[in-house]
Motif scaffolding. Structure first.
Motif, PDB file in Angstrom:
ATOM      1  N   GLN A   7      -1.906  -2.024  18.468  1.00  0.00           N
ATOM      2  CA  GLN A   7      -2.682  -3.248  18.700  1.00  0.00           C
ATOM      3  C   GLN A   7      -1.801  -4.491  18.729  1.00  0.00           C
ATOM      4  OE1 GLN A   7      -5.484  -3.188  15.449  1.00  0.00           O
ATOM      5  NE2 GLN A   7      -6.712  -1.528  16.328  1.00  0.00           N
ATOM      6  N   GLY A   8      -0.501  -4.298  18.579  1.00  0.00           N
ATOM      7  CA  GLY A   8       0.420  -5.431  18.588  1.00  0.00           C
ATOM      8  C   GLY A   8       0.489  -6.186  17.281  1.00  0.00           C
ATOM      9  N   LYS A   9       0.057  -5.560  16.199  1.00  0.00           N
ATOM     10  CA  LYS A   9       0.073  -6.202  14.878  1.00  0.00           C
ATOM     11  C   LYS A   9       1.206  -5.583  14.063  1.00  0.00           C
ATOM     12  CE  LYS A   9      -4.954  -6.717  15.131  1.00  0.00           C
ATOM     13  NZ  LYS A   9      -6.259  -6.265  14.615  1.00  0.00           N
ATOM     14  N   ASN A  10       2.302  -6.298  13.968  1.00  0.00           N
ATOM     15  CA  ASN A  10       3.496  -5.757  13.313  1.00  0.00           C
ATOM     16  C   ASN A  10       3.845  -6.448  12.011  1.00  0.00           C
ATOM     17  OD1 ASN A  10       4.127  -3.840  15.468  1.00  0.00           O
ATOM     18  ND2 ASN A  10       4.639  -5.651  16.695  1.00  0.00           N
ATOM     19  N   GLU A  11       3.347  -7.657  11.811  1.00  0.00           N
ATOM     20  CA  GLU A  11       3.636  -8.395  10.586  1.00  0.00           C
ATOM     21  C   GLU A  11       2.328  -8.890   9.971  1.00  0.00           C
ATOM     22  OE1 GLU A  11       6.357 -11.517  11.274  1.00  0.00           O
ATOM     23  OE2 GLU A  11       8.029 -10.215  11.856  1.00  0.00           O
ATOM     24  N   PRO A  12       2.219  -8.815   8.657  1.00  0.00           N
ATOM     25  CA  PRO A  12       0.969  -9.243   8.011  1.00  0.00           C
ATOM     26  C   PRO A  12       0.851 -10.761   7.936  1.00  0.00           C
ATOM     27  CG  PRO A  12       2.547  -8.544   6.361  1.00  0.00           C
ATOM     28  CD  PRO A  12       3.179  -8.245   7.690  1.00  0.00           C
ATOM     29  N   ILE A  24     -12.470  -1.690  11.509  1.00  0.00           N
ATOM     30  CA  ILE A  24     -12.293  -0.505  10.657  1.00  0.00           C
ATOM     31  C   ILE A  24     -12.230   0.780  11.474  1.00  0.00           C
ATOM     32  CG2 ILE A  24     -13.375   0.893   8.857  1.00  0.00           C
ATOM     33  CD1 ILE A  24     -14.484  -1.624   7.638  1.00  0.00           C
ATOM     34  N   LYS A  25     -13.012   0.872  12.532  1.00  0.00           N
ATOM     35  CA  LYS A  25     -13.189   2.141  13.245  1.00  0.00           C
ATOM     36  C   LYS A  25     -11.879   2.766  13.713  1.00  0.00           C
ATOM     37  CE  LYS A  25     -16.983   2.687  15.305  1.00  0.00           C
ATOM     38  NZ  LYS A  25     -18.155   2.546  16.217  1.00  0.00           N
ATOM     39  N   PRO A  26     -10.974   2.047  14.384  1.00  0.00           N
ATOM     40  CA  PRO A  26      -9.718   2.695  14.805  1.00  0.00           C
ATOM     41  C   PRO A  26      -8.841   3.119  13.626  1.00  0.00           C
ATOM     42  CG  PRO A  26      -9.671   0.352  15.317  1.00  0.00           C
ATOM     43  CD  PRO A  26     -11.070   0.676  14.914  1.00  0.00           C
ATOM     44  N   LEU A  27      -8.891   2.379  12.535  1.00  0.00           N
ATOM     45  CA  LEU A  27      -8.130   2.771  11.348  1.00  0.00           C
ATOM     46  C   LEU A  27      -8.723   4.044  10.752  1.00  0.00           C
ATOM     47  CD1 LEU A  27      -7.855  -0.764   9.663  1.00  0.00           C
ATOM     48  CD2 LEU A  27      -6.076   0.398  10.987  1.00  0.00           C
ATOM     49  N   ALA A  28     -10.057   4.102  10.673  1.00  0.00           N
ATOM     50  CA  ALA A  28     -10.721   5.280  10.123  1.00  0.00           C
ATOM     51  C   ALA A  28     -10.484   6.507  10.990  1.00  0.00           C
ATOM     52  CB  ALA A  28     -12.216   5.008   9.981  1.00  0.00           C
ATOM     53  N   ALA A  29     -10.413   6.300  12.303  1.00  0.00           N
ATOM     54  CA  ALA A  29     -10.218   7.432  13.213  1.00  0.00           C
ATOM     55  C   ALA A  29      -8.882   8.129  12.983  1.00  0.00           C
ATOM     56  CB  ALA A  29     -10.311   6.949  14.663  1.00  0.00           C
ATOM     57  N   ALA A  30      -7.904   7.412  12.448  1.00  0.00           N
ATOM     58  CA  ALA A  30      -6.596   8.026  12.177  1.00  0.00           C
ATOM     59  C   ALA A  30      -6.714   9.124  11.125  1.00  0.00           C
ATOM     60  CB  ALA A  30      -5.609   6.951  11.718  1.00  0.00           C
ATOM     61  N   TYR A  31      -7.761   9.093  10.327  1.00  0.00           N
ATOM     62  CA  TYR A  31      -7.967  10.112   9.287  1.00  0.00           C
ATOM     63  C   TYR A  31      -9.290  10.873   9.493  1.00  0.00           C
ATOM     64  CZ  TYR A  31      -4.190   7.826   6.698  1.00  0.00           C
ATOM     65  OH  TYR A  31      -2.969   7.305   6.306  1.00  0.00           O
ATOM     66  N   ASP A  32      -9.866  10.746  10.672  1.00  0.00           N
ATOM     67  CA  ASP A  32     -11.146  11.407  10.969  1.00  0.00           C
ATOM     68  C   ASP A  32     -12.259  10.971  10.025  1.00  0.00           C
ATOM     69  OD1 ASP A  32     -10.136  12.843  13.142  1.00  0.00           O
ATOM     70  OD2 ASP A  32      -9.409  14.456  11.846  1.00  0.00           O
ATOM     71  N   LEU A  33     -12.218   9.737   9.613  1.00  0.00           N
ATOM     72  CA  LEU A  33     -13.296   9.187   8.792  1.00  0.00           C
ATOM     73  C   LEU A  33     -14.368   8.595   9.704  1.00  0.00           C
ATOM     74  CD1 LEU A  33     -11.211   7.353   6.028  1.00  0.00           C
ATOM     75  CD2 LEU A  33     -12.289   9.608   5.898  1.00  0.00           C
TER      76      LEU A  33
END
Length: 515
Positions: free
Chosen positions: A22-27, A97-106
């Motif tokens: 998503q192009g997010k590399n630094e907090p 949240i959805k794409p982050l959750a998809a990384a763990y099949d949540l």
């Protein structure tokens, strides 16, 4: 930005990959400050200005901590709960949240009012890991037995101060009381006031406060302007000019009616615009936001319902067509631009009679901007608008037919079918209207002239045997032979007549029965 990376803060590699895509590399600062504590399982109060990245700050630890314990049981109860004040904000949070959750099949789902609950119930029955909800609908589903918070491990309360403003704190308190007391609780908001402290004292344990900015601070990359047209006509021209640029812009109105009216006026003048306010159904809101997000409409005309939670990239200008009623609303409205490090402009339009109140709001919001008397052609306005978008011919408005409709009810369809299957055409003897159409097949042909005594059409037709399943009314009076009355619910020919009660009834009742 900070010099730290997400990896330095302990974010798991699968989530870092999603962020990188998503192009997010630094907090951002609020993320860098809170992630060490939230990932460690501590209760946290996070305060950051609008557009500072609070949603990602709680989404990352929420998914990371749930990922350690996978549960694929059908019908499983949710293990994480995010409470939000509005439907728009709930959808925005779910999108993060959805794409982050998809990384763990949540599995994630949203629950809010204004739409049919079937989809939400089906999702809960299928099993959910992360539930993003508005308090009212969630309480309804719990009361119906469709939702249970007994397995919640992490609870997030987003925009808590806005929930307090909307009167949601009693419901929020009841929901938090249903979650296990040993779970992790995170509270993120632009401000932490107006009763939020009571929630903190009751439900958070050994919490850590991370406050990146002052409670009412504005965004440094945001440039504020105060334009003062001389009267309402000059204001109307100014608003249309400000809306005419090529980039996305949001225009805020005080009332739903005025938001809808302005969107129509702009569209009619060749500037595609959509409205967003509380009178719209959820599907209509979704359609309008989608049109604004994909560029079919460059202008969103909204009430304060869009002041929080609506995040669309590339909003370069926010216009307070109607100044807000208080300074916090000003900051949240303005926060739709200059988000995530980008720059943006905010214009407040102030009529002479609004000067005192508007300047008072700006002072409370700690905004320094000198009022400028302008017209729609002033250099300051032209420079702010930039390139003017080409004229877009509005789609023709299709007038809705008034009256003369054709009923599609089952009874009406049966009447039309019966007329097309050999019934006598209208006007060939026999009364017109409901009575003649229901004349039983058992009546002899001589009934037709007798029935002709009844007035044609309208009420006379209704009186001529309507609902009796017999010959016309005239035949009954003159003693002409008629078919034996049929049982309730059928004509003399045996055709079902839903809603009819055959037999002796007064004409008014018969007309009412036929609809």
């Amino acid at each position: 930005m900070t010099s730290q990376t997400f990896a330095d803060l302990g974010v798991p590699a699968p989530l870092i990959d999603v962020l990188a895509a998503q192009g997010k590399n630094e907090p951002f600062p609020i993320q860098a400050d809170t992630l060490p504590d939230t990932l460690a399982g501590r209760d946290v109060l996070g305060r950051g200005k609008t557009g500072s990245g609070k949603t990602l700050a709680f989404s990352l630890p929420l998914v990371a901590r749930l990922a350690a314990k996978a549960d694929r049981r059908r019908g499983r109860k949710p293990r994480a709960l995010v409470l939000a004040p509005t439907r728009e904000l709930a959808n925005q949070i779910d999108e993060v949240i959805k794409p982050l959750a998809a990384a763990y099949d949540l599995v994630t789902t949203t629950v809010y009012g204004g739409v049919n609950q079937k989809r939400q119930v089906d999702a809960l029955n299928a099993g959910v890991d992360i539930l993003v909800a508005c308090p009212g609908r969630l309480e309804d589903l719990i009361g119906q037995g469709f939702a249970n918070l007994g397995d919640i491990e992490i609870t997030v309360l987003d925009e808590a101060d806005h929930m307090a403003d909307l009167g949601f704190l009693p419901g929020v308190t009841r929901l938090l009381a249903r979650t296990p007391g040993d779970g992790q609780r995170l509270l993120f908001s632009a401000t932490l006031d107006n009763g939020v402290d009571k929630l903190v004292k009751r439900f958070l344990r050994n919490e850590v406060l991370h406050s990146v900015d002052e409670a009412h601070s504005h965004v440094a990359a945001m440039t504020h302007h105060v334009f003062a047209p001389v009267d309402a006509d000059a204001k109307k021209d100014l608003v249309q000019t400000l809306a005419s640029g090529t980039a996305r812009r949001i225009l805020f109105m005080r009332t739903k009616h005025q938001a809808k009216k302005l969107a129509k006026q702009l569209t009619a003048s060749g500037i595609p615009a959509v409205d967003l306010h509380g009178n719209l159904s959820q599907p209509a809101r979704d359609r309008n936001l989608a049109a604004f997000g994909d560029g079919r409409a460059k202008v969103l005309v909204a009430t304060d319902v869009a002041a929080r939670g609506v995040h669309v990239d590339g909003v370069e200008l926010v216009v307070h067509v109607d100044p807000p009623v208080e300074h916090k609303a000003y900051l949240h409205r303005s926060g739709r631009t200059a988000r995530a490090g980008s720059a943006g402009d905010v214009v407040t339009i102030m009529l002479p009679e609004q000067r005192r109140d508007t300047l008072d709001i700006l002072r409370k919001a700690k905004i320094s901007a000198t009022p400028q008397q302008v017209t729609s052609t002033s250099p300051e306005v032209v420079a702010l608008v930039g390139e003017v978008a080409p004229y877009v011919k509005p789609e023709p408005v299709v007038a809705q037919p008034q009256g003369g409709g054709r009923s599609q009810g089952a009874n009406a369809q049966r009447k039309r079918a019966a007329r097309g299957e050999g019934q006598q055409p209208a006007g060939r003897g026999g009364a017109q209207g409901g009575g003649s159409r229901r004349r039983g097949a058992g009546a002899p042909a001589s009934d037709a002239p007798a029935a002709g005594r009844a007035p044609q059409g309208g009420r006379g037709g209704q009186r001529s045997g309507a609902g009796r399943g017999q010959g016309g009314a005239g035949a009954q009076r003159t003693g002409a032979p008629a078919a034996r009355p049929q049982g309730a619910g059928r004509s003399a020919s045996g055709t079902p007549t839903t809603g009819m009660v055959v037999g002796a009834r007064n004409p008014r009742t018969n007309r009412r029965a036929q609809g």
